[in-house]
Design an enzyme around this catalytic site. Structure first.
Site, PDB file in Angstrom:
ATOM      1  N   ARG B  24      35.350  50.780  41.564  1.00 29.67           N
ATOM      2  CA  ARG B  24      36.314  51.758  42.077  1.00 29.67           C
ATOM      3  C   ARG B  24      36.728  52.748  40.994  1.00 29.67           C
ATOM      4  O   ARG B  24      37.053  53.898  41.282  1.00 29.67           O
ATOM      5  CB  ARG B  24      37.549  51.034  42.642  1.00 29.67           C
ATOM      6  N   CYS B  45      39.417  27.942  47.157  1.00 28.97           N
ATOM      7  CA  CYS B  45      40.587  27.149  47.554  1.00 28.97           C
ATOM      8  C   CYS B  45      40.456  26.601  48.966  1.00 28.97           C
ATOM      9  O   CYS B  45      41.277  25.805  49.410  1.00 28.97           O
ATOM     10  CB  CYS B  45      41.853  27.991  47.453  1.00 28.97           C
ATOM     11  N   ALA B 282      37.167  38.337  28.666  1.00 26.66           N
ATOM     12  CA  ALA B 282      37.071  37.076  29.399  1.00 26.66           C
ATOM     13  C   ALA B 282      38.276  36.931  30.316  1.00 26.66           C
ATOM     14  O   ALA B 282      39.384  37.363  29.977  1.00 26.66           O
ATOM     15  CB  ALA B 282      36.986  35.894  28.439  1.00 26.66           C
ATOM     16  N   ASP B 285      39.729  30.969  34.818  1.00 22.85           N
ATOM     17  CA  ASP B 285      40.038  29.601  34.407  1.00 22.85           C
ATOM     18  C   ASP B 285      39.562  29.274  33.000  1.00 22.85           C
ATOM     19  O   ASP B 285      39.999  28.279  32.418  1.00 22.85           O
ATOM     20  CB  ASP B 285      39.389  28.601  35.380  1.00 22.85           C
TER      21      ASP B 285
END
Lengths: 545, 545
Positions: B24, B45, B282, B285
């Site tokens: 974008r 999830c 980075a 998680d």
């Protein structure tokens, strides 16, 4: 100066809170609470729901009694006691016992006025009929419930605000036919009109006949039927009528005592809730408050502010410097399967206040779409053009509305910007939201607009120069589009650029505004002047029902 | 320096977001996304919920495909592509195609690492059994679902965190017997132990056998049965085992490239999400983040932060100064009929961080009690002793938990104090809350304590000097009290003062802490030294289940 006697006029939300707070701060203070009606501290907001039996037990609504308040807070609570005069010079009030007619005087060191607001009952021909009700108190509720239980079949509700809509829902729940008459071109005036469209649709879907831009001309109660004639000429038969066209602050006692009142009524108070007489405070629906957002004087008859004001008045009377921050105008209403909420200023108020605002619309699932039961939320966010400060939010949807309103309300209270909304770390599991919650999305959409990443246009300012492009998918296009739009799907866009002239501003739209944003980013980087329809086709439909 | 090629390692939450954001911002940038697994941008999830069929269609979880990402974002997405080396000197990575074994190199101007975190699989005897599963990817889910669909009757879930609890719920939904083994003395380590009691009760109420302070000693897979032996000596038979004892950041690629990593693993990044190599970012998680509340380094493997970090990394790579504010640790879990949520720091973390905090407990109805369906919320609020800044909140209950967590999360993000919570103007109608919402109540209770209006004591520091007074009603007392407490109801208090000696500190308690506050105010103003049990008897029961 230590005070030894506090008298409070009115024993419901603000008055009851002030009394309890005062006792917690001063165990030895004499506290007298005078309530004109038969009940103190009743569940005002629950009244419509006992009429339908949704709240089955009437007793549930009677939260406290004079006895329970004596037990817990050692309060001297007197019901059926109307205060008819304030004698400021002598620090006395004059009380009329409504059951006995006895009139007596009571001294005060400090006085708190919490008289509330009364339903408006305009001088329409026939208004005195016993079939016409207003709803403010437990006895009002009892009368309406008796009429319903006696077999009423048809009702006319006049006024589409909070009480009006709640009465519509509960009368329908009782099985009545219901007509709703509203003077404006929308129900729920705290919402902007396009955001009220969802409520209009919900009313229609539940067989409520809505008469907008209309009002009652007259009532006629003949032997065999009761008729409501509207200004439009329509006549409606009814077994009962609920007048819910708004409330007026009960400021007569204050005015008669020459306390300062507002131009449009209401008792004027400072940030400590003190009136123009430093020994008299006022709280609740009867006082004029400042809008947190616009700074202007407003009347907001809501329970939350009334409770806070009661606490703050007691604080200040008992020597604490406690400040009322103003009222945001947070409100929410449940209507059949829909919820509509607002916090902060709506666009109408922003225009009136000459604030330099901007706005965006979006539609987002209340939780991730892949988890069963996802429902769309429609969100309108207004914010300061200068710095992105959030000025107001309106949300409608089936579920999850209250949560987003509360997040926006908290954000407004703390002066957050739309950029802050982008960074909120909200609770996410599939049942509750999304990794990018609708509140985050509102931040993204608004920030994208403010930063100039995408220029938006709105559904009430559609171009007529043939520059409108529908970039949705085939099946969406097949179900209807905006008249005059050309059809180039987003996946086709990069390969069909030759069909889009660079000379004029391109106006793209998708279903909710997300893909339109992507399309606008593509085109603008390729040298096009482009705008994206905020909220997409769904917002277009809200503007053009 | 303008960049022309961005390579992203990992195509799920953080990686996919970074890729879309980069497109974008720059329509002409070459963007390559390398994903080791077969799917990109899947609904991580949602995995536990397809196993039980709660999410019926597997396709619902596959949010995007390489093709759809090509269509919309013009991304070069390569699945089954494992990055096995970063050649920083040459600005190249080495990729192994897992299906063909082919190894090739790819140039980058900027690189984003979004490798995620891998479920821990400790070297326990028998761990290699095919009956032992972890859950991270769609293929993992497929394997577990196949085992369940093949007729598994008994499951052992090891680890009581988010994934463990979600698997317990979904395996029970499938009709399996489930044992849950947790090393700590509580499930859901992000909660403090007393707040996890509600989860323990919910597990027991749903016939899940909970083994706290226990761990797996060994697995044994014989021809006729599979056995899990615990360190306590217990043996459990099982048809399948879910290992959900936590995740480890996938930082090996980064470490091998000599990028800086944290003491307990995880890639170190600055506030722009840049690693120690300015051309390598980075997110997700795998990175170490700063706690918004304590400022310490933490690993928080959650989707929301990963998404935000992806956006911020792309922003900075493409010339925007975008700052990650840190992670609050907001989390929520659904377990049968219960929800438990947290935002900010828990008490364990606050103790470790040596922050001068205080805490209160309260129990409040999620909406007004008089409206049908009211359910109690249990709330723990931690705040700064110095200035009342909110440091963390934990909430459990049947409904309305997510809303209060989000309000607290927003309040923490904006640096609000407990005094600000008192003034929040939240959405109130009987279906949604109360004029004094639980979030306001949390503010009142905390502010009362901070201002010194009431001193509190906690259920883990009960007095043993006979100074405990139960001020509840007869029927509450009859159902149980705290051993050693005397019984004087609140309405009797003022008339039985002679029974309360002034020499020792009085400790009062009620059911939830509200009446105790009133009692404490009465007594303290009459010259007693008094403390109120925070959260009352209900919190006592949470501490002493």
């Amino acid at each position: 100066m230590a005070i030894s006697k506090l008298v409070i006029v009115g024993g419901v939300a603000g008055g009851a809170t002030a009394a309890a707070r005062a006792r917690r701060l001063d165990e030895k203070l004499e506290i007298v609470v005078l309530e004109r009606g038969p009940y103190v501290s009743f569940a005002n907001c629950g009244l419509p729901y006992h009429i339908s039996g949704e709240i089955a037990e009437r007793e549930e609504l009677l939260l406290q009694t004079p006895e329970s308040l004596k037990d817990r807070y050692n309060l001297d609570v007197r019901v059926f006691s109307e205060v008819i005069e304030i004698d400021r010079g002598n620090h006395e009030i004059v009380i009329k016992e409504l059951e006995t007619g006895r009139v007596y005087r009571e001294k005060y060191d400090k006085l708190i006025l919490a008289p509330g607001a009364a339903p408006a009952r305009p001088p329409i021909a026939g208004i005195e009929s016993e079939k016409i009700f207003t709803l403010r108190s437990v006895p009002d509720m009892d009368k309406i419930k008796a009429a319903v239980d006696a077999g009423a079949k048809k009702a006319v509700v006049v006024g589409g605000g909070f009480i009006g809509l709640e009465m519509v829902e509960n009368l329908k729940r009782c099985g009545l036919e219901v007509d709703l008459v509203e003077m404006l071109d929308q129900v729920m005036p705290p919402l902007d009109r396009e955001m009220a469209t969802a409520l209009h649709n919900e009313l229609a879907g539940n067989n409520v006949t809505l008469h907008l831009k209309d009002a009652v001309e007259s009532f006629a109660d003949s032997s065999d039927k009761f008729t409501v004639t509207l200004k439009s000429g329509k006549t409606l038969e009814a077994d009962l009528v609920i007048m819910a066209i708004g409330v007026k602050p009960e400021d007569e006692l204050a005015r008669n005592a020459n306390l300062e009142t507002g131009e449009r009524g209401g008792i004027l108070v400072d940030e400590h809730m003190a009136t123009s007489d430093p020994d008299i405070y006022a709280v609740g629906d009867a006082v004029v408050v400042k809008s947190v957002v616009t700074g202007t004087d407003i009347l907001v008859p809501m329970a939350g502010p009334a409770n806070r004001q009661g606490r703050i008045a007691a604080d200040n009377i008992l020597g604490r410097n406690s400040v009322y921050r103003g009222t945001q105008g947070t409100g929410i209403v449940h209507l059949f399967n829909l919820t509509a909420g607002i916090t902060g200023a709506n666009e109408k108020q922003l225009i009136q206040s000459h604030l330099d605002y901007d706005k965006v619309y979006l539609h987002a699932d209340h939780h991730v779409k892949y988890y069963p039961g996802a429902e769309k939320l429609a969100i309108k966010l207004c914010f300061s053009k200068a710095d992105g400060r959030i000025l107001g939010a309106q949300v409608t949807g089936v579920t999850g509305v209250d949560k987003r309103i509360d997040v926006f309300a908290t954000a407004i209270q703390s002066g957050m910007t739309v950029y802050d909304l982008e960074e909120l770390e909200l609770a996410y599991a599939p049942q509750y939201g999304a990794a990018k919650d609708p509140a985050n999305m509102a931040g993204f959409v608004a920030a994208n607009s403010l930063r100039g990443d995408v220029k938006v246009f709105h559904a009430n300012e559609l171009p007529v120069d043939g520059s409108l492009i529908d970039i949705r998918d085939d099946d969406e296009f097949a179900e209807g589009t905006i008249p005059g739009a050309r059809f180039i799907t987003l996946p086709q866009l990069r390969s069909r650029l030759n069909e889009i002239p660079k000379e004029q501003t391109v106006h793209v739209f998708c279903q909710v505004g997300m893909r339109g944003y992507v399309a606008a980013r593509i085109l603008s980087q390729l040298g096009y002047e482009v705008r994206n329809l905020s909220g997409g086709y769904l917002t277009y439909k809200a503007f053009n029902p």
